[in-house]
Design an enzyme around this catalytic site. Structure first.
Site, PDB file in Angstrom:
ATOM      1  N   ASP A  89       0.861  -1.181   0.000  1.00 30.62           N
ATOM      2  CA  ASP A  89       0.000   0.000   0.000  1.00 30.62           C
ATOM      3  C   ASP A  89       0.896   1.227   0.000  1.00 30.62           C
ATOM      4  O   ASP A  89       2.098   1.144   0.248  1.00 30.62           O
ATOM      5  CB  ASP A  89      -0.999  -0.021   1.155  1.00 30.62           C
ATOM      6  CG  ASP A  89      -0.360   0.111   2.519  1.00 30.62           C
ATOM      7  OD1 ASP A  89       0.811   0.494   2.598  1.00 30.62           O
ATOM      8  OD2 ASP A  89      -1.052  -0.169   3.515  1.00 30.62           O
ATOM      9  N   ASP A 137      -7.452  -7.412   2.812  1.00 26.57           N
ATOM     10  CA  ASP A 137      -6.355  -7.511   3.777  1.00 26.57           C
ATOM     11  C   ASP A 137      -6.820  -6.903   5.077  1.00 26.57           C
ATOM     12  O   ASP A 137      -7.712  -6.046   5.095  1.00 26.57           O
ATOM     13  CB  ASP A 137      -5.118  -6.757   3.278  1.00 26.57           C
ATOM     14  CG  ASP A 137      -5.241  -5.255   3.523  1.00 26.57           C
ATOM     15  OD1 ASP A 137      -4.645  -4.768   4.507  1.00 26.57           O
ATOM     16  OD2 ASP A 137      -5.947  -4.573   2.754  1.00 26.57           O
TER      17      ASP A 137
END
Length: 376
Positions: free
Chosen positions: A92, A271
């Site tokens: 990310d 996630d």
């Protein structure tokens, strides 16, 4: 990267697919264990591969940038080489971590200035250097730099933030498309839909993100404190707009029930730190409900942690023993509980995939949702 839809549930928008990357294939829907600092906390790589059969894990740009730093990762040959993980990786962008540093960051058009939580040093993240950073880390799938708005968030702020996130996205794409991977394999950039809990903003963002025609798309800014019903409503809006032939990643979500409900809305990738973070505090997720292993009732329960599990530690260790380890703050207790919870999450999405393929997902999902939140 290539994504192939393989099956569609009859009673919902749930899909089963195959995501092909340079480091291997991923069967969706999939849960991705979070390895914030380049490692899934308390879990060995061989356990992730051999015991859990994890197909992809996450790294975090903010944390890896600060420590061990880009020089070390570059010298190692990228994060795959550094941590010994030879399967797909996703990073990310650091946007969420910067969002959480409310007291020590400033957001402006150029980017975000922030102070390190480690030593207080000052840093700047821009759409351009975040792309460069993720090139150096070397993940197969990387995220655009965005602003994650808090909850609650007033409409005008959410609208201004969304417009800036879209401007940042253009800069991310320009930088990404004008640079090459560092380690000889393809990387893929996912844009991120934002818009807080406002349907019109979410729809606008989904339309903008879809117009860039990238190989996959993400949905951010949910699971930040909003009620679950709001999360589902926003996901419903967005998945109705995002392209059906591309993977959809709902970032940071969530509980087992959240995952099942969002699979039903057409999400492919998830996630969350919950399975490992909660494990370290003694919360176990099972197919029959939730166990707080620290409770007195498990003190002399010598049954297996989970007799239904295919994971060895679940079958050879007892609830009483795990309770003893957790209450004694033994590292092994956190490790066993983390393995158990990750195994459960990965079992859940694998089972969901099988039910989608055989056409029984929706009825199975409704039954599972009724039991997964029970306290045992």
């Amino acid at each position: 990267m290539k994504f192939t839809l393989q099956a569609q549930d009859k009673g919902s928008r749930a899909r089963a697919g195959l995501l092909e990357t340079a480091h291997g294939n991923i069967q969706t829907p999939i849960f991705m264990p979070v390895g914030t600092a380049g490692t899934v906390k308390g879990v060995h790589q061989h356990e992730l591969i051999n015991d859990l059969q994890a197909q992809i894990i996450l790294g975090n740009t903010y944390h890896l940038y600060l420590r061990p730093g880009l020089d070390v990762i570059s010298k190692a040959g990228g994060l795959h080489k550094f941590n010994g993980w030879d399967r797909p990786l996703l990073t990310d962008s650091g946007g969420y971590q910067v969002y959480s540093l409310t007291e020590v960051r400033k957001i402006r058009e150029e980017g975000v200035t922030f102070r390190s939580h480690i030593d207080g040093s000052k840093h700047l993240f821009t759409p351009e250097n975040v792309m460069d950073t993720q090139r150096i880390i070397g993940a197969d799938i990387i995220m655009a730099f965005d602003e994650c708005t808090p909850y609650p968030c007033n409409y005008n702020y959410a609208r201004r933030s969304l417009d800036m996130t879209h401007r940042w996205l253009k800069r991310c794409i320009e930088r990404f498309d004008s640079t090459e991977p560092h380690y000889g394999y393809e990387q893929t950039l996912f844009p991120i839909v934002q818009g807080s809990v406002y349907k019109d903003l979410r729809a606008k963002s989904a339309e903008v993100i879809a117009s860039f025609d990238r190989p996959g798309n993400a949905i951010g800014g949910l699971s930040v404190g909003e009620p679950a019903e709001e999360m589902y409503a926003m996901t419903d809006v967005v998945t109705n707009i995002l392209p059906k032939d591309k993977p959809r990643y709902l970032m940071g979500v969530g509980t087992p029930i959240n995952i099942l409900e969002n699979i039903a809305l057409g999400i492919d990738m998830f996630d969350c730190v919950m399975p490992t973070r909660n494990a370290r505090n003694g919360m176990l997720f099972t197919r029959h409900g939730i166990i707080n292993i620290k409770n007195e009732k498990w003190k002399d329960d010598f049954s297996a942690i989970d007799p239904d599990s295919d994971l060895l530690v679940d079958r050879v260790h007892t609830k009483a023993y795990l309770r003893h380890l957790i209450r004694s703050q033994e590292i092994l207790g956190a490790q066993i509980a983390s393995l158990h919870n990750l195994n459960f999450y990965l079992w859940l999405v694998k089972e969901a995939r099988e039910k989608i393929i055989d056409g029984t997902f929706y009825s199975w999902k409704d039954k599972m949702v009724k039991v997964l939140g029970q306290r045992l």
